[in-house]
Design an enzyme around this catalytic site. Structure first.
Site, mmCIF file in Angstrom:
data_model
loop_
_atom_site.group_PDB
_atom_site.id
_atom_site.type_symbol
_atom_site.label_atom_id
_atom_site.label_comp_id
_atom_site.label_asym_id
_atom_site.label_seq_id
_atom_site.Cartn_x
_atom_site.Cartn_y
_atom_site.Cartn_z
ATOM 1 N N ASP A 1 10.391 2.630 7.249
ATOM 2 C CA ASP A 1 9.061 2.488 7.882
ATOM 3 C C ASP A 1 9.092 1.885 9.289
ATOM 4 O OD1 ASP A 1 9.728 -0.032 6.925
ATOM 5 O OD2 ASP A 1 7.993 -0.219 5.596
ATOM 6 N N CYS B 1 13.603 -15.651 1.038
ATOM 7 C CA CYS B 1 13.106 -14.333 1.430
ATOM 8 C C CYS B 1 13.197 -13.371 0.243
ATOM 9 C CB CYS B 1 13.943 -13.817 2.599
ATOM 10 S SG CYS B 1 13.383 -12.226 3.241
ATOM 11 N N GLU C 1 17.017 -3.704 10.526
ATOM 12 C CA GLU C 1 16.288 -4.438 9.480
ATOM 13 C C GLU C 1 15.904 -5.779 10.117
ATOM 14 O OE1 GLU C 1 14.890 -4.141 6.694
ATOM 15 O OE2 GLU C 1 15.512 -2.142 6.064
ATOM 16 N N ASN D 1 0.793 -1.240 0.000
ATOM 17 C CA ASN D 1 0.000 0.000 0.000
ATOM 18 C C ASN D 1 0.818 1.280 0.000
ATOM 19 O OD1 ASN D 1 -2.663 -1.257 0.224
ATOM 20 N ND2 ASN D 1 -1.895 -1.994 2.206
ATOM 21 N N GLU E 1 11.047 -12.649 8.198
ATOM 22 C CA GLU E 1 10.053 -12.155 7.229
ATOM 23 C C GLU E 1 9.530 -13.282 6.337
ATOM 24 O OE1 GLU E 1 10.534 -8.194 5.351
ATOM 25 O OE2 GLU E 1 10.504 -9.236 3.425
ATOM 26 N N CYS F 1 14.561 -10.710 0.191
ATOM 27 C CA CYS F 1 15.861 -10.023 0.208
ATOM 28 C C CYS F 1 16.928 -10.804 -0.539
ATOM 29 C CB CYS F 1 16.303 -9.783 1.651
ATOM 30 S SG CYS F 1 16.855 -11.281 2.501
ATOM 31 N N HIS G 1 14.987 -9.312 8.666
ATOM 32 C CA HIS G 1 15.989 -10.160 8.018
ATOM 33 C C HIS G 1 16.941 -10.805 9.018
ATOM 34 C CE1 HIS G 1 14.109 -8.909 4.411
ATOM 35 N NE2 HIS G 1 14.077 -7.705 4.950
HETATM 36 P P1 ADP Z 1 2.428 -2.596 3.540
HETATM 37 O O1 ADP Z 1 2.884 -1.535 4.477
HETATM 38 O O2 ADP Z 1 3.398 -3.706 3.446
HETATM 39 O O3 ADP Z 1 2.011 -2.084 2.220
HETATM 40 P P2 ADP Z 1 0.083 -3.060 5.219
HETATM 41 O O4 ADP Z 1 0.650 -2.731 6.541
HETATM 42 O O5 ADP Z 1 -0.921 -2.166 4.619
HETATM 43 O O6 ADP Z 1 1.189 -3.319 4.146
HETATM 44 O O7 ADP Z 1 -0.464 -4.540 5.291
HETATM 45 C C1 ADP Z 1 -0.777 -5.219 4.100
HETATM 46 C C2 ADP Z 1 -0.402 -6.651 4.233
HETATM 47 O O8 ADP Z 1 -0.851 -7.162 5.482
HETATM 48 C C3 ADP Z 1 -1.085 -7.448 3.145
HETATM 49 O O9 ADP Z 1 -0.119 -7.805 2.178
HETATM 50 C C4 ADP Z 1 -1.598 -8.661 3.872
HETATM 51 O O10 ADP Z 1 -0.609 -9.653 3.834
HETATM 52 C C5 ADP Z 1 -1.735 -8.227 5.302
HETATM 53 N N1 ADP Z 1 -3.074 -7.738 5.653
HETATM 54 C C6 ADP Z 1 -3.423 -6.475 5.914
HETATM 55 N N2 ADP Z 1 -4.713 -6.360 6.246
HETATM 56 C C7 ADP Z 1 -5.190 -7.578 6.201
HETATM 57 C C8 ADP Z 1 -6.457 -8.129 6.458
HETATM 58 N N3 ADP Z 1 -7.512 -7.406 6.831
HETATM 59 N N4 ADP Z 1 -6.572 -9.431 6.289
HETATM 60 C C9 ADP Z 1 -5.543 -10.169 5.956
HETATM 61 N N5 ADP Z 1 -4.322 -9.722 5.722
HETATM 62 C C10 ADP Z 1 -4.143 -8.455 5.837
HETATM 63 C C1 BMX Z 2 11.212 -5.316 4.011
HETATM 64 C C2 BMX Z 2 12.143 -4.128 3.749
HETATM 65 C C3 BMX Z 2 12.208 -3.269 5.014
HETATM 66 C C4 BMX Z 2 10.814 -2.882 5.514
HETATM 67 C C5 BMX Z 2 9.953 -4.123 5.685
HETATM 68 C C6 BMX Z 2 8.525 -3.823 6.095
HETATM 69 C C7 BMX Z 2 12.397 -3.068 1.556
HETATM 70 C C8 BMX Z 2 11.691 -2.398 0.433
HETATM 71 N N1 BMX Z 2 11.637 -3.384 2.603
HETATM 72 O O1 BMX Z 2 11.807 -6.149 4.934
HETATM 73 O O2 BMX Z 2 12.981 -2.123 4.781
HETATM 74 O O3 BMX Z 2 10.945 -2.200 6.723
HETATM 75 O O4 BMX Z 2 9.935 -4.856 4.460
HETATM 76 O O5 BMX Z 2 7.802 -3.252 5.057
HETATM 77 O O6 BMX Z 2 13.589 -3.290 1.492
HETATM 78 P P1 BMX Z 2 6.232 -3.430 4.760
HETATM 79 O O7 BMX Z 2 6.101 -3.428 3.305
HETATM 80 O O8 BMX Z 2 5.773 -4.681 5.402
HETATM 81 O O9 BMX Z 2 5.587 -2.245 5.385
HETATM 82 ZN ZN ZN Z 3 15.371 -11.518 4.253
HETATM 83 CA CA CA Z 4 14.122 -0.532 10.283
HETATM 84 MG MG MG Z 5 4.138 -1.012 5.982
#
Ligand code: ADP
Ligand code: BMX
Ligand code: ZN
Ligand code: CA
Ligand code: MG
Length: 344
Positions: free
Chosen positions: A140, A202, A189, A41, A211, A204, A192
């Site tokens: 993040d 993974c 991180e 997202n 993860e 990565c 990982h």
């Molecule tokens: P990101 O920051 O990685 O974009 P979000 O924190 O918005 O993601 O969470 C999205 C991920 O979390 C989705 O890929 C899914 O795996 C999981 N997720 C989020 N909300 C839901 C939900 N209501 N039901 C199931 N899985 C969810």
């Molecule tokens: C991955 C890595 C981290 C990040 C984590 C959570 C990238 C693009 N991302 O491990 O830096 O903190 O995902 O990210 O290298 P999210 O997508 O679950 O919010």
């Molecule tokens: Zn990894």
């Molecule tokens: Ca970090």
């Molecule tokens: Mg996120």
């Protein structure tokens, strides 16, 4: 004084000044624009000084650099426009993003495959050029830690760690009240941390990372696998069509209803996360671990249990809490703006 002199020298009584009302007004109106870029997202929000999300905008994070920047600027422009009507004065922009970030330069140094075309990217310049506002950027997970420190369970806690589960797993470490960034901005991180020599692949490029076991994406993959083999359905869960979208939540529901395959997947995921957290405890020895993201409530008890079984005696009493913040990454992005722009 006679009347004409009184008119010349005496001012009307000044309205009694209520300073608390003025502070209230400032806390309500001074705001930040927050952006969070994740593996799934793209979110933008107007966040008030008090940490209230005044308005939020969500879209799928585009797969290419061009489309992503275009959408970020479009969503920000909309938010800036709305802020005027919402009586919010935007002081600056905070960006939370996956990847290794150099916050001084406002540059994303490197990203895993979770976010494509997102390495060596100056994110500050296009945003500040378009909006004429100062821009702060950090990873993040690091932002989530800042949010816990300012608005959440981390308030007043000198040493704590946060783990945020989304598509991937992000981490943030507060040591002596400050974020740790490390020598090449790759500290914390935490997704990982590896817990096996030959575990699942993974994003990565390595294997056995927490993860790859316990993220939203990892559980979704397992949910899909079980669903394709028609092993996910349980009585009481309702009908799942063959092609229907399944997620981590389906897996959790199935496990709750006694599906042993789903239970096994979750047990492994919780164990991997728990062991990963024990490793963190043995490196930085925080007093608190805060879990956030969609799966946090599910992981809290098993993680606490693994700590009980596997951590050194001196690290046993560490608290594991679930975050009470709605959007830690967004709030942390906002906190960078609010803390810098109002610092005396
Ligand atoms: P990101 O920051 O990685 O974009 P979000 O924190 O918005 O993601 O969470 C999205 C991920 O979390 C989705 O890929 C899914 O795996 C999981 N997720 C989020 N909300 C839901 C939900 N209501 N039901 C199931 N899985 C969810
Ligand atoms: C991955 C890595 C981290 C990040 C984590 C959570 C990238 C693009 N991302 O491990 O830096 O903190 O995902 O990210 O290298 P999210 O997508 O679950 O919010
Ligand atoms: Zn990894
Ligand atoms: Ca970090
Ligand atoms: Mg996120």
């Amino acid at each position: 004084l006679d009347e004409p002199l009184q008119k010349t020298f005496c001012f009307p009584p000044i309205r009694e000044w209520d300073i608390s009302q003025d502070i209230d007004h400032i806390l309500e109106t001074q705001s930040a624009l927050a952006i969070d870029l994740g593996g799934t997202n793209l979110r933008v929000a107007i966040v008030s000084m008090r940490g209230k999300i005044v308005k939020k905008y969500s879209q799928a994070n585009p797969k290419t650099y061009e489309a992503r920047i275009e959408l970020i600027l479009k969503m920000c422009a909309e938010a800036v426009f709305d802020a005027v009507h919402l009586n919010c004065r935007i002081l600056g922009v905070g960006v939370s993003t996956g990847g290794r970030v150099n916050p001084q330069e406002g540059v994303i140094l490197h990203s895993t495959k979770l976010i494509q075309e997102w390495s060596s990217i100056d994110i500050r310049t296009p945003i500040s050029d378009a909006l004429h506002l100062p821009v702060w950027v950090d990873n993040d997970g690091n932002c989530a830690a800042l949010a816990e420190k300012k608005f959440g369970h981390g308030k007043g806690v000198e040493n704590f760690v946060t783990i945020i589960t989304g598509t991937g797993i992000g981490g943030g470490i507060i040591q002596h009240n400050e974020l740790i960034h490390g020598s090449t901005f790759c500290a914390a991180e935490l997704g990982h941390i590896m817990v096996s020599l030959d575990g699942p692949e993974c994003m990565c490029g390595s294997r056995g990372c927490i993860e790859a076991y316990a993220s939203g994406m990892a559980l979704q993959k397992e949910a899909k696998r079980l669903h394709d083999e028609e092993l996910l359905e349980v009585e009481g869960m309702g009908d799942l069509k063959k092609a229907e979208f399944v997620s981590a939540i389906h897996l959790i529901n199935a496990a709750r209803l006694g599906n042993s395959k789903a239970e096994a997947v979750l047990r492994t995921a919780s164990m991997a996360l728990g062991v990963g957290i024990v490793n963190i405890l043995h490196v930085v020895n925080p007093s608190l671990v805060i879990l956030s993201g969609v799966l946090a409530t599910h992981y809290q008890a098993p993680v606490q249990q693994v700590i009980g079984q596997r951590a050194l005696t001196s690290a046993q009493r560490i608290q594991v809490l679930t975050s009470d913040l709605e959007e830690p990454a967004l709030l942390g992005a906002a906190s960078m703006v609010l803390d810098y722009t109002t610092r005396r």
